[in-house]
Write an enzyme that holds these catalytic residues in place. Structure first.
Site, PDB file in Angstrom:
ATOM      1  N   ARG A  63      65.121 -10.457  44.441  1.00  0.00           N
ATOM      2  CA  ARG A  63      65.124 -11.502  45.475  1.00  0.00           C
ATOM      3  C   ARG A  63      65.385 -12.879  44.890  1.00  0.00           C
ATOM      4  O   ARG A  63      65.898 -13.774  45.566  1.00  0.00           O
ATOM      5  CB  ARG A  63      63.809 -11.455  46.255  1.00  0.00           C
ATOM      6  N   GLU A 100      51.918  -7.443  41.084  1.00  0.00           N
ATOM      7  CA  GLU A 100      50.825  -7.102  41.999  1.00  0.00           C
ATOM      8  C   GLU A 100      50.718  -5.592  42.187  1.00  0.00           C
ATOM      9  O   GLU A 100      49.631  -5.065  42.346  1.00  0.00           O
ATOM     10  CB  GLU A 100      51.016  -7.797  43.362  1.00  0.00           C
TER      11      GLU A 100
END
Ligand code: PRP
Ligand code: ADE
Length: 176
Positions: A63, A100
């Site tokens: 991204r 994460e």
């Protein structure tokens, strides 16, 4: 929240339990598909660096490529892709990192930056900071000066921004 922040926040979609149970995935495809929100996000990311000479933008796969390419164009800077392992064809430097929801390794071409070049990191989101810290280490290993990092989204509870600031990187984010 000012108008720009609330417009950007409203354009981001949240997907519960993706890619793993317990994770709320912040999906920027809805922001990217909204011409006004996409333009605003890029304009806001660029704003602190306007008028500054930045040699390279480093974008983290995947991204960070979309936003980083647009930011590089706005600042008339070069672009350095920081890729997941095994994707770059020439000599690379590699580092393991955790994020994460997993662990991985990232790479950069050894000749992607020259010593002393001023670089800004761009990505959509900072969570634990594992990705951005890894990218900072690779760039510094090759002698670049990481003068800043910017993200559309900060997940402050995960502490990534603080980790990056502890390394001396000035962090700019748009939405929490
Ligand atoms: C996401 C996001 C950041 C990173 C942030 O990328 O785009 O690069 O996680 O997490 P962290 O702060 O905990 O390191 P992801 O690795 O999911 O890759 P993708 O863009 O290819 O989906
Ligand atoms: N990368 C790390 N954590 C994320 C999250 N919650 N949403 C989207 N991308 C992420």
């Amino acid at each position: 929240m000012d108008n720009t922040t609330s417009e950007l926040a409203a354009s981001i979609r949240s997907i519960p339990d993706y890619p793993k149970p317990g994770i709320i995935f912040r999906d920027i495809t809805t922001l990217l598909g909204n011409p006004r929100a996409f333009r605003r996000a890029v304009d806001e990311l660029v704003q602190p660096y306007a008028g500054t000479k930045i040699d390279k933008i480093a974008g983290m796969e995947a991204r960070g490529f979309i936003l980083g390419g647009a930011v590089a164009h706005q600042l008339s800077s070069g672009f350095v892709p920081i890729r997941k392992k095994g994707k770059l064809p020439h000599d690379t430097v590699r580092i393991a990192y955790s994020l994460e929801y997993g662990v991985d390794e990232m790479e950069m071409h050894r000749d992607a930056v020259q010593p002393g070049e001023k670089v800004i990191l761009v990505d959509d989101l900072i969570a634990t900071g594992g990705t951005a810290v890894g990218a900072t280490k690779l760039l510094r290993q090759m002698g670049a000066e990481v003068v800043g990092a910017c993200f559309v989204i900060d997940l402050p509870d995960l502490g990534g921004r603080r980790k990056l600031e502890e390394l001396g990187v000035v962090v700019h984010t748009l939405v929490e």
